[in-house]
Write a protein that holds these residues in place. Structure first.
Motif, PDB file in Angstrom:
ATOM      1  N   GLY A1018      40.621   9.595  74.869  1.00  0.00           N
ATOM      2  CA  GLY A1018      39.345   9.979  75.457  1.00  0.00           C
ATOM      3  C   GLY A1018      39.352  11.385  76.020  1.00  0.00           C
ATOM      4  O   GLY A1018      38.345  11.852  76.571  1.00  0.00           O
ATOM      5  N   LEU A1019      40.464  12.087  75.866  1.00  0.00           N
ATOM      6  CA  LEU A1019      40.562  13.487  76.298  1.00  0.00           C
ATOM      7  C   LEU A1019      39.403  14.277  75.712  1.00  0.00           C
ATOM      8  O   LEU A1019      39.058  14.095  74.544  1.00  0.00           O
ATOM      9  N   SER A1020      38.762  15.152  76.492  1.00  0.00           N
ATOM     10  CA  SER A1020      37.604  15.875  75.953  1.00  0.00           C
ATOM     11  C   SER A1020      37.857  17.367  75.785  1.00  0.00           C
ATOM     12  O   SER A1020      36.955  18.101  75.409  1.00  0.00           O
ATOM     13  N   VAL A1021      39.068  17.811  76.071  1.00  0.00           N
ATOM     14  CA  VAL A1021      39.376  19.221  75.844  1.00  0.00           C
ATOM     15  C   VAL A1021      40.849  19.339  75.466  1.00  0.00           C
ATOM     16  O   VAL A1021      41.696  18.648  76.023  1.00  0.00           O
ATOM     17  N   LEU A1022      41.142  20.163  74.471  1.00  0.00           N
ATOM     18  CA  LEU A1022      42.538  20.361  74.061  1.00  0.00           C
ATOM     19  C   LEU A1022      43.167  21.440  74.936  1.00  0.00           C
ATOM     20  O   LEU A1022      42.514  22.438  75.253  1.00  0.00           O
ATOM     21  N   PRO A1023      44.436  21.257  75.342  1.00  0.00           N
ATOM     22  CA  PRO A1023      45.075  22.291  76.162  1.00  0.00           C
ATOM     23  C   PRO A1023      45.202  23.605  75.386  1.00  0.00           C
ATOM     24  O   PRO A1023      45.383  23.594  74.167  1.00  0.00           O
ATOM     25  N   SER A1030      47.963  24.949  67.625  1.00  0.00           N
ATOM     26  CA  SER A1030      46.959  24.837  68.691  1.00  0.00           C
ATOM     27  C   SER A1030      45.846  25.864  68.489  1.00  0.00           C
ATOM     28  O   SER A1030      44.660  25.540  68.595  1.00  0.00           O
ATOM     29  N   LYS A1031      46.240  27.093  68.171  1.00  0.00           N
ATOM     30  CA  LYS A1031      45.229  28.145  67.975  1.00  0.00           C
ATOM     31  C   LYS A1031      44.335  27.806  66.789  1.00  0.00           C
ATOM     32  O   LYS A1031      43.115  27.988  66.843  1.00  0.00           O
ATOM     33  N   LYS A1032      44.958  27.294  65.719  1.00  0.00           N
ATOM     34  CA  LYS A1032      44.183  26.986  64.513  1.00  0.00           C
ATOM     35  C   LYS A1032      43.175  25.865  64.769  1.00  0.00           C
ATOM     36  O   LYS A1032      42.004  25.967  64.397  1.00  0.00           O
ATOM     37  N   VAL A1033      43.614  24.788  65.422  1.00  0.00           N
ATOM     38  CA  VAL A1033      42.722  23.641  65.654  1.00  0.00           C
ATOM     39  C   VAL A1033      41.602  24.017  66.619  1.00  0.00           C
ATOM     40  O   VAL A1033      40.434  23.696  66.392  1.00  0.00           O
ATOM     41  N   ARG A1034      41.959  24.721  67.702  1.00  0.00           N
ATOM     42  CA  ARG A1034      40.910  25.123  68.648  1.00  0.00           C
ATOM     43  C   ARG A1034      39.927  26.101  68.004  1.00  0.00           C
ATOM     44  O   ARG A1034      38.719  26.045  68.247  1.00  0.00           O
ATOM     45  N   GLY A1035      40.449  26.974  67.135  1.00  0.00           N
ATOM     46  CA  GLY A1035      39.575  27.910  66.408  1.00  0.00           C
ATOM     47  C   GLY A1035      38.627  27.176  65.476  1.00  0.00           C
ATOM     48  O   GLY A1035      37.441  27.507  65.379  1.00  0.00           O
ATOM     49  N   LEU A1036      39.154  26.128  64.803  1.00  0.00           N
ATOM     50  CA  LEU A1036      38.321  25.341  63.892  1.00  0.00           C
ATOM     51  C   LEU A1036      37.213  24.623  64.665  1.00  0.00           C
ATOM     52  O   LEU A1036      36.050  24.594  64.239  1.00  0.00           O
ATOM     53  N   ILE A1037      37.560  24.066  65.829  1.00  0.00           N
ATOM     54  CA  ILE A1037      36.562  23.370  66.652  1.00  0.00           C
ATOM     55  C   ILE A1037      35.464  24.350  67.086  1.00  0.00           C
ATOM     56  O   ILE A1037      34.271  24.038  67.024  1.00  0.00           O
ATOM     57  N   ASP A1038      35.870  25.563  67.496  1.00  0.00           N
ATOM     58  CA  ASP A1038      34.874  26.571  67.899  1.00  0.00           C
ATOM     59  C   ASP A1038      33.967  26.947  66.731  1.00  0.00           C
ATOM     60  O   ASP A1038      32.755  27.108  66.900  1.00  0.00           O
ATOM     61  N   THR A1045      23.490  23.033  65.841  1.00  0.00           N
ATOM     62  CA  THR A1045      22.437  23.412  66.789  1.00  0.00           C
ATOM     63  C   THR A1045      22.692  22.842  68.178  1.00  0.00           C
ATOM     64  O   THR A1045      22.086  23.273  69.140  1.00  0.00           O
ATOM     65  N   ARG A1046      23.572  21.849  68.296  1.00  0.00           N
ATOM     66  CA  ARG A1046      23.891  21.266  69.605  1.00  0.00           C
ATOM     67  C   ARG A1046      25.393  21.278  69.809  1.00  0.00           C
ATOM     68  O   ARG A1046      26.159  21.163  68.856  1.00  0.00           O
ATOM     69  N   TYR A1047      25.788  21.397  71.064  1.00  0.00           N
ATOM     70  CA  TYR A1047      27.210  21.435  71.383  1.00  0.00           C
ATOM     71  C   TYR A1047      27.806  20.054  71.142  1.00  0.00           C
ATOM     72  O   TYR A1047      27.293  19.055  71.652  1.00  0.00           O
ATOM     73  N   MET A1048      28.879  19.990  70.372  1.00  0.00           N
ATOM     74  CA  MET A1048      29.506  18.698  70.079  1.00  0.00           C
ATOM     75  C   MET A1048      30.648  18.473  71.056  1.00  0.00           C
ATOM     76  O   MET A1048      31.612  19.236  71.087  1.00  0.00           O
ATOM     77  N   LYS A1049      30.518  17.427  71.860  1.00  0.00           N
ATOM     78  CA  LYS A1049      31.566  17.109  72.828  1.00  0.00           C
ATOM     79  C   LYS A1049      32.757  16.486  72.099  1.00  0.00           C
ATOM     80  O   LYS A1049      32.591  15.624  71.237  1.00  0.00           O
ATOM     81  N   LEU A1050      33.944  16.921  72.453  1.00  0.00           N
ATOM     82  CA  LEU A1050      35.161  16.436  71.801  1.00  0.00           C
ATOM     83  C   LEU A1050      35.642  15.136  72.442  1.00  0.00           C
ATOM     84  O   LEU A1050      35.613  14.986  73.665  1.00  0.00           O
TER      85      LEU A1050
END
Length: 1095
Positions: A1018-1023, A1030-1038, A1045-1050
């Motif tokens: 249920g974590l909603s943000v990756l460290p 980590s950089k690649k996955v967070r970059g892909l999410i961004d 059109t809407r912010y997708m909560k992780l």
């Protein structure tokens, strides 16, 4: 490479070897299958390049224990939600251990190719002479084998296997639903009607493509089985070959049913299919595209095959099921379109071109027709007669997004100023000047292409014609050379014949106990201090012309005077909510830069003023009424931003009661849940539209708030609804603030009217979206932003002409953010046809599904949900049956034949039928359903595409240094491997699913913990970690969030965790907990429906 598996030394069975232009394959039933096309899917009839397909993705994981989840599993903690408090689990389709059959080499020539065959360089291969053509049959029965022993393939010539009939992949349909069980004898076998792949012209002038499924023979010995499943998307070869048009089943006498054969029989003779008069040979898309072994992808099964040895004794096989890899794959279609059409710009100069898919990144060059970013149609070739349209049942509709945002590489529409005379129009039908008009008599007159009326050209607009009859200044004038452009409107186009004032934004904040307790009010006031610097502005303007005002409310309303000359803001309270009025005019709507200090002071004071409130009751309708009256007094259009937390139960107009009743689901009264409780809000919305007052609603409910009623005003005024169930600042602030920033900053057209004109023969008859209509032609929008679409359906009122085609012109009159009155014009010319084949060749399935979903979601207000579902299934069956009857080559009734352009219609339609509005699970609330229903009503085609069929991306398979997003896999549990991590998105939700066997190093790199068990579910943000993964996955999410059109909560979901039920709800190819069919089952059901219609 996955560390747990070794690469196969040779390409796996069931897949073309990478050398020859084809490879003869035996089917399970022993019939020769049709040939594989050059590429399984040539750009919707575009040129067919011979490229290697993308790699297979995912390895099916072992089936978890069967049985329903424990009661606790279905509970989703408050705050970890999808559409607010939402989500529905899925019983898995069952990761089958699908057996793969060995291939039989052979070479049979079916005659010379009709078109040039694209060849590929040969490489050394350990097999015999290369075959000259490929014959492949779709594997209809990927047998479910547990623990079968690997056998060597048979020698060339042993071409018969067991009888295959199609059992339901995941149990029968519930008896109560619109489906019935599918008898084994009636399974739709899968084959592919093939033609020569030659190079197709880009304009789809080839014969209609068909994807078909063929019935295997009944009888024959069983082939030895190979252990291990076929990897996703693997099956037919992708190399170019010359092909037979249709290969049907072998003759019945070849083998008596049930005979066990000991010696190898002679290979079946080549079959030539009768060709339907009037049609060329058909080519069609491959269902299970071949994907060769590639770096970083697991091998499809452990061990390597031994070629040339005799088979061992036949293995007994359990019940068969239709192989998911042998049916049309959305992932493959999307990937092929990207490869075929993503590199070249889409030039709009030619009438009736089908654009690339919405999932393809492409540039548009406007040369006289509107960009597909503005208008997409269900078909780009319209039947000439209404009888033909009725026969095909394909809805003729356009999804129009008049203010769509364009990528930076494409120019915004030019603004044309014709001075006081205003834009030139046809005297009869009032169509605006456009490239479709014809100039005659040396340029002194023009003929309207919409109504054929001949009009005089005003002297100031006159220009000579060149030798082709075109004006010599055509390319200097946007309205004569481009599909989309804008005119500056004259005072005649303004209300009360005077130019409008710049619009205003009014922020209306609920300060009841719930809003204060959650920290919402403090968070919002803090954000507004900086956000007001980013109000939308025109072009190069230094500051926005938009004025702002502030209101707070609970049971009463508080207005604030923030005039720049005041030292402190002043509050005025209106407690008579039954007769709402605005207590001040001067100082309520102000310029931000002038009143900056006073506004900041007010935003600091609001949270403190109401910090100790105990007021829990709120009003709602009077708040909208107050905002509208304020705009009316200021004589301007504008937008209200409402932040609201609870059901408005205080005594006031628009008071509501809690009417939530789950017992109504699946009854005839279920439609009342979608209807507004009271007529107050429709009346209020009508007044708002007349004033140009658009309403955006941000909801923060902890329980039922009756979204169906509260969303009426936003829906009818062209506004938006945002919903954050169980709002908690620490979990939801990023999502809320991101949505708010985007909503405040986006460009909006105010006080808008839209009309769609058509050429003689068709007319606009129905409209879907967020707007109000006071007559049958004008779509009225108090506000329209770049995310909203209006969907228009057309019907015939006369015969159309093949030569002149059909024309659409969408004209939008609106006030810009700077208060300028403008007309935005979009033109589109479509082809007309007298052959059904041309209609089916030029359809766009994504747009069709967008229309059908909106049609169904609107119908649930007036019809029982079951009726709506049945209507959709019937219409889909009629569309496909008409194609089968009129366009496909003659073939056995056991084949399911799909048009190439529509081969994804069944899978996408099933996703719509299983959606929460039409088939809710136990945890989907009434509010969630109403919320999604209004959301989909104004979605564009790209949004509905990913919303109904979510994207599932493996994160650990592609190289870390790769800059492109990983290739998607199909949305099914069978595609998940417990050794991998996947990301799933549908435009509203974002999940990261972590398999239980993921390597420790990967867990450490992504989550900064040492083992799977330590990951917080249920974590909603990756460290934020400094490593490539980590950089690649967070970059892909961004990147994904920026596309939506809407912010997708992780939400991070661990395998076998209780949240996994929520995640599985989005694996739409599987059977759903709420009774929705799996893709395989639905395809069987559709085939049965089609056969009933044909018989």
């Amino acid at each position: 490479m996955n560390v747990n598996q070794s690469a196969p030394p040779v390409p796996p069975f069931g897949q073309n070897q990478p050398i020859y232009p084809g490879y003869h394959q035996s089917n399970y039933g022993g019939q020769p299958g049709p040939a594989a096309p050059a590429t399984p899917y040539g750009a919707y009839n575009g040129p067919v390049p011979g490229y290697q397909q993308a790699p297979p993705q995912g390895v099916p994981r072992a089936p978890p224990c069967s049985g329903a989840p424990p009661a606790s599993a279905a509970q989703v903690p408050c705050g970890q939600t999808t559409y607010g408090q939402f989500g529905q689990g899925d019983i898995q389709n069952g990761p089958s251990s699908t057996a793969q059959m060995p291939r039989v080499p052979g070479s049979q020539q079916f005659g010379p190719p009709l078109a040039p065959v694209v060849s590929q360089p040969a490489v050394l291969q350990p097999y015999g002479p290369p075959p000259t053509s490929t014959q492949v049959t779709a594997q209809l029965a990927a047998m479910q084998i547990s623990g079968a022993v690997a056998q060597a393939p048979p020698p060339s010539g042993l071409g018969y296997g067991p009888p295959t009939s199609l059992a339901s992949a995941s149990g029968n349909f519930p008896n109560s639903g619109p489906y019935s069980t599918y008898p084994q004898s009636q399974a739709p076998p899968l084959s592919q009607a093939q033609g020569h792949p030659g190079v197709q012209p880009p304009l789809r002038s080839a014969p209609p493509l068909a994807s078909s499924f063929t019935s295997p023979a009944s009888g024959g010995p069983r082939m030895p089985s190979m252990p291990g499943p076929l990897p996703p998307g693997q099956g037919f070869g992708s190399l170019p070959v010359s092909q037979a048009n249709r290969v049907s089943s072998p003759p019945a006498h070849a083998l008596p049913p049930g005979t066990q054969m000991t010696g190898p029989p002679a290979p079946p003779p080549p079959m030539h299919s009768p060709q339907q008069p009037g049609y060329q040979l058909q080519q069609n898309g491959s269902f299970g595209p071949a994907r060769g072994p590639q770096p970083n992808y697991e091998s499809p099964y452990p061990g390597a095959p031994t070629f040339g040895t005799q088979p061992g004794p036949p293995q007994p096989l359990p019940p068969k099921r239709l192989d998911p890899d042998a049916i049309p794959s959305p992932i493959q279609v999307i990937e092929d379109d990207r490869n075929n059409r993503g590199s070249e710009p889409f030039v709009t100069g030619v009438r009736g071109q089908v654009p690339p898919l919405v999932t393809t990144n492409f540039l548009v060059k406007d040369q006289g027709n509107a960009s597909p970013r503005y208008i997409r149609c269900t078909s780009y070739n319209i039947p000439c007669t209404s009888d033909m349209a009725k026969q095909a049942q394909v809805p003729l509709a356009a999804v129009i997004k008049p203010l769509a945002r364009l990528p930076p590489e494409e120019a915004s529409p030019y603004v044309v100023d014709h001075g006081e005379s205003g834009p030139l129009r046809c005297n009869r039908c009032k169509a605006y000047m456009c490239p479709l008009m014809t100039f005659i008599e040396g340029g002194r007159r023009f003929q309207c292409s919409f109504c054929s009326c001949i009009n005089d050209v005003p002297p100031q607009y006159f220009q000579h014609l060149d030798h082709t009859g075109k004006r010599v200044d055509a390319y200097d004038r946007p309205e004569l050379s481009l599909g989309s452009y804008e005119f500056l409107a004259t005072v005649d186009y303004c209300k009360n014949n005077k130019f409008p004032s710049p619009p205003a934004f009014i922020f209306m904040i609920d300060v009841s106990y719930n809003a204060i307790r959650t920290g919402l009010v403090r968070l919002l006031c803090e954000e507004l201090k900086s956000l007001l610097d980013y109000l939308p502005r025109e072009g190069g303007a230094e500051e926005s012309a938009i004025r702002v005002g502030f209101v707070t409310y609970n049971k009463v309303l508080h207005f604030y005077n923030v005039k720049s000359s005041l030292a402190q803001p002043q509050m005025m309270v209106v407690s008579d909510v039954a007769d709402m009025f605005v207590p001040l005019l001067d100082g309520f709507l102000v310029n931000v830069s002038e009143s900056r200090a006073v506004i900041t002071s007010l935003l600091d004071q609001i949270p403190e003023m109401f910090a100790d409130t105990r007021e829990t009751e709120t009003v709602f309708a009077p708040v909208i009424q107050a905002g509208m009256e304020a705009l009316k007094a200021a004589e301007c259009a504008g937008k209200l931003f409402l932040f609201h937390t609870s059901l408005p139960i205080a005594e006031a107009p628009g008071k509501l009661k809690n009417r939530d009743d789950r017992k109504l689901i699946n009854t005839d009264k279920e439609k009342t849940l979608f209807q507004p409780q009271t007529g107050t809000y429709q009346t209020l919305a009508k007044e708002c539209v007349a004033q140009g007052c658009c309403v955006d609603l941000f909801l923060f409910p902890n329980q039922y708030v009756d979204v169906a009623t509260l969303s009426v005003v936003p829906q009818l005024t062209g506004g938006s609804v945002y919903k954050y169930a169980c709002f908690q600042v620490e979990n939801d602030q990023e999502r809320f603030l991101s949505d708010l920033r985007r909503d405040v900053q986006k460009v909006v057209g105010f006080d808008a009217v839209m009309r769609v004109r058509t050429s003689t023969g068709i007319r606009a008859v129905d409209f879907f979206g967020a707007f109000y209509m006071s007559n049958t032609t004008d779509v009225e929008l108090a506000g329209l932003d770049g995310d909203k679409t209006v969907t228009v359906e057309f019907k015939h009122d006369d015969r159309l002409n093949e030569e002149s085609g059909a024309l659409l012109q969408c004209a939008l009159l609106y006030t810009s953010c700077a208060g300028q009155r403008r007309l935005r014009i979009h033109n589109l010319a479509l082809n007309c046809c007298t052959q059904l084949a041309d209609l089916y060749r030029n359809c766009e399935t994504d747009t069709l599904i967008n229309y059908m979903a909106k049609f169904a979601y609107r119908a649930v207000v007036s019809s029982p949900v079951k009726t709506v579902r049945d209507t959709l299934i019937t219409q889909c069956a009629q569309i496909l049956a008409c194609y089968r009857k009129n366009c496909a080559s003659p073939s056995s009734a056991g084949q399911l034949i799909l048009p190439e352009c529509m081969k994804l219609l069944p899978v996408y339609l099933n996703c719509v039928l299983k959606s929460d509005v039409l088939q809710p699970g136990a945890e989907v609330t009434t509010d969630d359903r109403a919320y999604v229903r209004q959301l989909v009503s104004s979605m564009d085609v790209a949004e509905t595409n990913v919303f109904f069929y979510p994207r599932l991306l493996p994160l650990t398979k592609s190289p870390l240094d790769s800059t492109t997003e990983p290739p998607a896999v199909r949305a099914s549990e069978e595609r998940l491997s417990s050794g991998d991590i996947y990301l799933l998105e549908n435009g509203l939700n974002l999940f990261v699913w972590v398999g239980a066997s993921v390597q420790q190093g990967v867990v450490q790199s992504l989550f900064n913990v040492s083992s799977f068990s330590q990951i917080t579910s249920g974590l909603s943000v990756l460290p934020v970690l400094d490593n490539p993964l980590s950089k690649k996955v967070r970059g892909l999410i961004d990147t994904l969030r920026a596309q939506r059109t809407r912010y997708m909560k992780l939400i991070v979901v661990k395998q076998e965790d209780k949240l996994e039920m929520l995640f599985k709800h989005f694996l739409v190819e599987d059977k759903s907990l709420s009774g929705g069919a799996s893709y395989v089952d639905f395809l069987c059901h559709m085939h049965k429906e089609i056969r009933q219609l044909l018989s």
